[in-house]
Write a protein that holds these residues in place. Sequence first.
Motif, short mmCIF file in Angstrom:
data_model
loop_
_atom_site.label_atom_id
_atom_site.label_comp_id
_atom_site.label_asym_id
_atom_site.label_seq_id
_atom_site.Cartn_x
_atom_site.Cartn_y
_atom_site.Cartn_z
N PHE A 121 0.80 -1.22 0.00
CA PHE A 121 0.00 0.00 0.00
C PHE A 121 0.83 1.27 0.00
CE2 PHE A 121 -2.69 -3.30 1.76
CZ PHE A 121 -3.79 -3.17 0.93
N GLY A 122 2.13 1.18 -0.20
CA GLY A 122 2.96 2.36 -0.26
C GLY A 122 4.10 2.27 0.73
N PRO A 123 5.19 2.97 0.45
CA PRO A 123 6.37 2.87 1.30
C PRO A 123 6.14 3.39 2.72
CG PRO A 123 6.65 4.57 -0.36
CD PRO A 123 5.35 3.88 -0.65
N ALA A 124 5.57 4.54 2.87
CA ALA A 124 5.33 5.07 4.20
C ALA A 124 4.20 6.08 4.20
CB ALA A 124 6.60 5.72 4.75
N ALA A 125 3.59 6.32 3.06
CA ALA A 125 2.52 7.31 2.96
C ALA A 125 1.26 6.77 3.62
CB ALA A 125 2.26 7.65 1.50
N LEU A 126 0.88 7.33 4.74
CA LEU A 126 -0.29 6.85 5.45
C LEU A 126 -1.56 7.05 4.64
CD1 LEU A 126 0.45 7.91 9.12
CD2 LEU A 126 0.48 5.62 8.14
N SER A 127 -1.54 8.01 3.72
CA SER A 127 -2.74 8.25 2.92
C SER A 127 -3.06 7.07 2.01
CB SER A 127 -2.58 9.52 2.09
OG SER A 127 -1.51 9.36 1.17
N GLU A 128 -2.08 6.19 1.75
CA GLU A 128 -2.31 5.04 0.89
C GLU A 128 -2.45 3.73 1.68
OE1 GLU A 128 0.26 4.74 -2.45
OE2 GLU A 128 0.35 6.91 -2.68
N ALA A 129 -2.38 3.81 2.99
CA ALA A 129 -2.51 2.60 3.82
C ALA A 129 -3.98 2.21 3.95
CB ALA A 129 -1.90 2.85 5.19
N PHE A 130 -4.23 0.95 4.23
CA PHE A 130 -5.58 0.46 4.49
C PHE A 130 -5.83 0.62 5.98
CE2 PHE A 130 -9.02 -2.40 5.24
CZ PHE A 130 -9.70 -2.52 4.05
N MET A 131 -6.76 1.48 6.36
CA MET A 131 -7.04 1.76 7.78
C MET A 131 -8.05 0.76 8.33
SD MET A 131 -5.17 4.33 8.43
CE MET A 131 -4.27 5.57 7.52
N ILE A 132 -7.76 0.23 9.51
CA ILE A 132 -8.64 -0.74 10.15
C ILE A 132 -9.01 -0.23 11.54
CG2 ILE A 132 -8.82 -3.09 11.05
CD1 ILE A 132 -6.99 -3.96 8.80
N VAL A 133 -10.32 -0.21 11.81
CA VAL A 133 -10.81 0.22 13.12
C VAL A 133 -11.48 -0.93 13.87
CG1 VAL A 133 -11.06 2.63 12.42
CG2 VAL A 133 -12.99 1.07 12.13
N ASN A 134 -11.50 -2.11 13.26
CA ASN A 134 -12.05 -3.31 13.92
C ASN A 134 -10.99 -3.94 14.80
OD1 ASN A 134 -14.51 -2.98 12.59
ND2 ASN A 134 -13.74 -4.05 10.80
N ASP A 135 -11.42 -4.78 15.74
CA ASP A 135 -10.45 -5.37 16.67
C ASP A 135 -9.91 -6.72 16.23
OD1 ASP A 135 -12.75 -6.80 17.06
OD2 ASP A 135 -12.80 -6.57 19.24
N GLN A 136 -10.21 -7.15 14.98
CA GLN A 136 -9.69 -8.41 14.45
C GLN A 136 -9.44 -8.25 12.95
OE1 GLN A 136 -9.42 -11.64 15.93
NE2 GLN A 136 -9.96 -10.85 17.93
N MET A 137 -8.46 -8.99 12.45
CA MET A 137 -8.32 -9.24 11.02
C MET A 137 -8.44 -10.75 10.86
SD MET A 137 -5.39 -6.85 9.26
CE MET A 137 -4.10 -7.15 10.44
N TYR A 138 -8.95 -11.17 9.71
CA TYR A 138 -9.21 -12.59 9.48
C TYR A 138 -8.45 -13.07 8.25
CZ TYR A 138 -12.88 -11.61 12.79
OH TYR A 138 -13.56 -11.22 13.91
N LEU A 139 -7.69 -14.14 8.44
CA LEU A 139 -6.98 -14.79 7.35
C LEU A 139 -7.79 -16.01 6.95
CD1 LEU A 139 -4.55 -15.29 5.48
CD2 LEU A 139 -3.44 -16.45 7.41
N THR A 140 -8.17 -16.07 5.68
CA THR A 140 -8.93 -17.18 5.14
C THR A 140 -8.14 -17.77 3.99
OG1 THR A 140 -10.95 -15.96 5.68
CG2 THR A 140 -11.19 -17.86 4.26
N ALA A 141 -8.02 -19.10 3.95
CA ALA A 141 -7.27 -19.75 2.87
C ALA A 141 -7.93 -21.06 2.51
CB ALA A 141 -5.82 -19.98 3.29
N GLY A 142 -7.71 -21.47 1.26
CA GLY A 142 -8.29 -22.73 0.83
C GLY A 142 -7.59 -23.30 -0.39
N ASN A 143 -7.90 -24.55 -0.67
CA ASN A 143 -7.38 -25.22 -1.87
C ASN A 143 -8.54 -25.37 -2.86
OD1 ASN A 143 -8.15 -27.16 0.31
ND2 ASN A 143 -7.97 -28.66 -1.35
N PHE A 144 -8.27 -25.03 -4.13
CA PHE A 144 -9.31 -25.02 -5.14
C PHE A 144 -8.84 -25.75 -6.39
CE2 PHE A 144 -9.97 -21.46 -2.35
CZ PHE A 144 -11.32 -21.59 -2.04
N GLY A 145 -9.73 -26.55 -6.94
CA GLY A 145 -9.43 -27.27 -8.16
C GLY A 145 -8.71 -28.58 -7.93
N ALA A 146 -8.34 -28.86 -6.69
CA ALA A 146 -7.60 -30.10 -6.40
C ALA A 146 -7.68 -30.43 -4.93
CB ALA A 146 -6.14 -29.95 -6.81
N ILE A 147 -7.47 -31.70 -4.62
CA ILE A 147 -7.39 -32.15 -3.24
C ILE A 147 -5.98 -31.87 -2.74
CG2 ILE A 147 -7.46 -34.22 -1.77
CD1 ILE A 147 -9.42 -35.42 -3.85
N SER A 148 -5.87 -31.41 -1.49
CA SER A 148 -4.53 -31.18 -0.95
C SER A 148 -3.81 -32.51 -0.80
CB SER A 148 -4.60 -30.44 0.38
OG SER A 148 -5.20 -31.23 1.37
#
Length: 184
Positions: A121-148
Amino acid sequence: MAKAKTGSFYLTESILIPQGSADGTVVQGSIDLGAYVNVPTGQAIAVEHVDFVYQVGSNFSSDVANMLQTNGSLQAQLTDLNPGTSMVRADNQSLVASGALNIDISNNLATHTSDLYPDNFGPAALSEAFMIVNDQMYLTAGNFGAISNATTAVVVTARVRCRVVKLSSEDWMAIAIQSTASDN
């Protein structure tokens, strides 16, 4: 306008796609932001950069031949609202970053792509950062098109470079409204 309260630091979360997971299996983990986000003082998190790392086996290698049984992809998304074990569309306002590792087993090839423009989102420019005001971030991942792979699990890690910022009450409220609106 956001004002930095800290320098950049990293938050990480790793989730495990179990061995032998069926095509379309999606798993989730979370990053607790409660120590960084403070409503009364207008404190938030500014996400500057997100990397997704895909590893397999007990030695955490990047050998794509051991990630899936046939051609397919591993996908990851980082959001600031809880999608459960679902992937979100690219126009979802809560989507912070996303990426995929496309795997061609027959040719022993892998292509890593960033779906969201950009995951940096940019080297250090806060104007280009993604601002978060929630108390959690969620990582979601999956395998698609094939069995792991039947004998080893795949680990998907999000490395998030961020900083704590102080927002004006107007900016904080605008981000909170946007976040709430995307939940509907």
